[in-house]
Design an enzyme around this catalytic site. Structure first.
Site, PDB file in Angstrom:
ATOM      1  N   PRO A   1       1.017  -1.127  -0.171  1.00 51.59           N
ATOM      2  CA  PRO A   1       0.205  -0.196  -0.088  1.00 51.59           C
ATOM      3  C   PRO A   1       0.745   0.997   0.056  1.00 51.59           C
ATOM      4  CG  PRO A   1      -0.515  -0.983   1.926  1.00 51.59           C
ATOM      5  CD  PRO A   1       0.554  -2.060   1.527  1.00 51.59           C
TER       6      PRO A   1
ATOM      7  N   ALA B   1      10.516   2.880  -2.073  1.00 47.60           N
ATOM      8  CA  ALA B   1      11.714   2.486  -2.593  1.00 47.60           C
ATOM      9  C   ALA B   1      11.542   1.007  -3.484  1.00 47.60           C
ATOM     10  CB  ALA B   1      12.022   1.616  -1.017  1.00 47.60           C
ATOM     11  N   ALA B   2      10.077   0.859  -3.036  1.00 46.75           N
ATOM     12  CA  ALA B   2      10.190  -1.260  -3.777  1.00 46.75           C
ATOM     13  C   ALA B   2      10.172  -0.529  -5.039  1.00 46.75           C
ATOM     14  CB  ALA B   2       9.372  -2.012  -2.667  1.00 46.75           C
TER      15      ALA B   2
ATOM     16  N   ASP C   1      15.529   3.503   4.334  1.00 52.31           N
ATOM     17  CA  ASP C   1      14.621   2.675   3.275  1.00 52.31           C
ATOM     18  C   ASP C   1      14.982   2.094   2.187  1.00 52.31           C
ATOM     19  OD1 ASP C   1      12.068   3.461   5.093  1.00 52.31           O
ATOM     20  OD2 ASP C   1      11.357   4.312   3.304  1.00 52.31           O
TER      21      ASP C   1
HETATM   22  O1  PMV Z   1       6.911   6.298   6.082  1.00 49.30           O
HETATM   23  P1  PMV Z   1       8.226   5.757   5.819  1.00 49.30           P
HETATM   24  O2  PMV Z   1       8.134   4.194   5.284  1.00 49.30           O
HETATM   25  O3  PMV Z   1       7.997   6.339   3.927  1.00 49.30           O
HETATM   26  O4  PMV Z   1       9.401   5.807   6.598  1.00 49.30           O
HETATM   27  C1  PMV Z   1       9.688   6.906   6.798  1.00 49.30           C
HETATM   28  C2  PMV Z   1      10.922   6.808   7.567  1.00 49.30           C
HETATM   29  C3  PMV Z   1      11.334   7.982   8.063  1.00 49.30           C
HETATM   30  O5  PMV Z   1      12.533   7.803  10.098  1.00 49.30           O
HETATM   31  C4  PMV Z   1      10.301   8.753   9.046  1.00 49.30           C
HETATM   32  C5  PMV Z   1      12.158   9.060   7.680  1.00 49.30           C
HETATM   33  C6  PMV Z   1      13.569   8.514   6.644  1.00 49.30           C
HETATM   34  O6  PMV Z   1      13.952   9.187   6.158  1.00 49.30           O
HETATM   35  O7  PMV Z   1      14.151   7.850   7.515  1.00 49.30           O
END
Ligand code: PMV
Length: 316
Positions: free
Chosen positions: A96, A105-106, A149
């Site tokens: 999702p 990233a994926a 990520d």
């Molecule tokens: O929400 P996501 O899965 O993109 O995770 C972000 C993680 C953070 O620490 C909030 C931002 C980052 O770049 O590490």
């Protein structure tokens, strides 16, 4: 025709603080994946089709800031590709979007791998290389990404990560006892860029307090690594609770996340917390084989849209 895929991810400990140089731990979620397929086409140009992103365009017509088009331009540069042949690129994802599971990233990693294979650029297939290129694209999604990520998705292994110059610290570690986790979706979409930006504004307004919060989260991540290496699963659950309290202090939790966290703990989880940027998206709960079913049921009853069971396997 060439196909490549990449996994989703969860952040176990240290989100947000990781942007400010504190350690964090993330793990891949291999059963949900983004997939890129490249095939020759009879239509002129590069056709870009991504049903999950509502995208059907050509590279020439794609907006400059479109992440898929940016990925293609990155690739063209590093692969020294003078002109594009006529191809169709289809990107699909079971992950999702905007829900803390690393869908951006994926998608980028899957696309870069497919491109490297299609154009016989095997030197670009190394995880480190794919991760670096993905980081450049992550900047479009995130603004100031830490790099965790792209790292966990490209390496597809649990990682202990510290953002630092001149090079990030990326370490894999032993998992003494398998970790059983549930990943539950609040169904609320949340923009990582917006939440990361808001944390930055709060940090600018109260740097001393926020530095303390980040340090506390970093210490939790370091203690968690030790607990994982020593198989102290109950201790790990407690550390998740602490981390969640600090995330609440940062104002990145939400009523929906808090509700699922509380539900999981009341149903027998060892610990639970939000995962990713927060203010929506997913939470994670640490369970055992004995408690997994009850916690899963409770999460569904409390309104979770989707509950995935995932395992971080033993590597001893
Ligand atoms: O929400 P996501 O899965 O993109 O995770 C972000 C993680 C953070 O620490 C909030 C931002 C980052 O770049 O590490």
């Amino acid at each position: 025709m060439v196909t490549a895929s990449a996994p989703g991810k969860i952040i176990l400990f240290g989100e947000h603080a990781v942007v400010y140089g504190r350690p964090a731990i993330a793990a891949p979620v291999s059963q949900i994946r983004a997939t890129a397929v490249i095939q020759p086409s009879t239509t002129p140009g590069v056709q870009l089709i991504a049903p999950d992103l509502g995208l059907a365009t050509t590279l020439a017509d794609a907006p400059m800031e479109d992440p898929l088009a940016a990925t293609l331009r990155q690739f063209q540069e590093v692969a020294n590709l003078p002109v594009w042949p006529d191809i169709t690129i289809t990107v699909t994802s079971q992950i999702p979007i905007a829900s803390g599971l690393g869908s951006g990233a994926a998608i980028t990693v899957a696309l870069l791998r497919a491109l490297a294979r299609y154009f016989d650029q095997s030197q670009l297939l190394h995880s480190a290389h794919i991760s670096t290129l993905t980081y450049e694209v992550e900047k479009i999604y995130h603004g100031t990404p830490s790099g965790i990520d792209n790292t966990v998705v490209a390496y597809e292994q649990p990682v202990y990560f510290v953002r630092r110059q001149p090079q990030n610290l990326i370490e894999t570690f032993t998992v003494a006892r398998p970790l059983h986790l549930l990943v539950a979706d609040t169904g609320v979409r949340s923009s990582t860029r917006a939440v990361v930006g808001d944390v930055r504004r709060q940090w600018e307004a109260g740097p001393r307090r926020f530095e303390e919060i980040f340090t506390a989260c970093g210490n939790i991540a370091t203690a968690a690594r030790q607990a994982i290496e020593q198989g102290e699963v109950a201790e790990l659950g407690q550390l998740m609770r602490y981390n969640q309290q600090w995330l609440q202090e940062m104002t990145v939790s939400s009523p929906e996340l808090d509700r699922l966290v509380l539900t999981a703990e009341e149903a027998g989880a060892l610990g639970a917390k939000l995962s990713g940027a927060g203010r929506g998206g997913n939470m994670i709960a640490l369970v055992t084989l004995e408690t997994e079913t009850a916690v899963k049921q409770a999460l569904h009853q409390a309104g979770a849209r989707q509950v995935l069971a995932t395992q971080i396997a033993c590597t001893k």
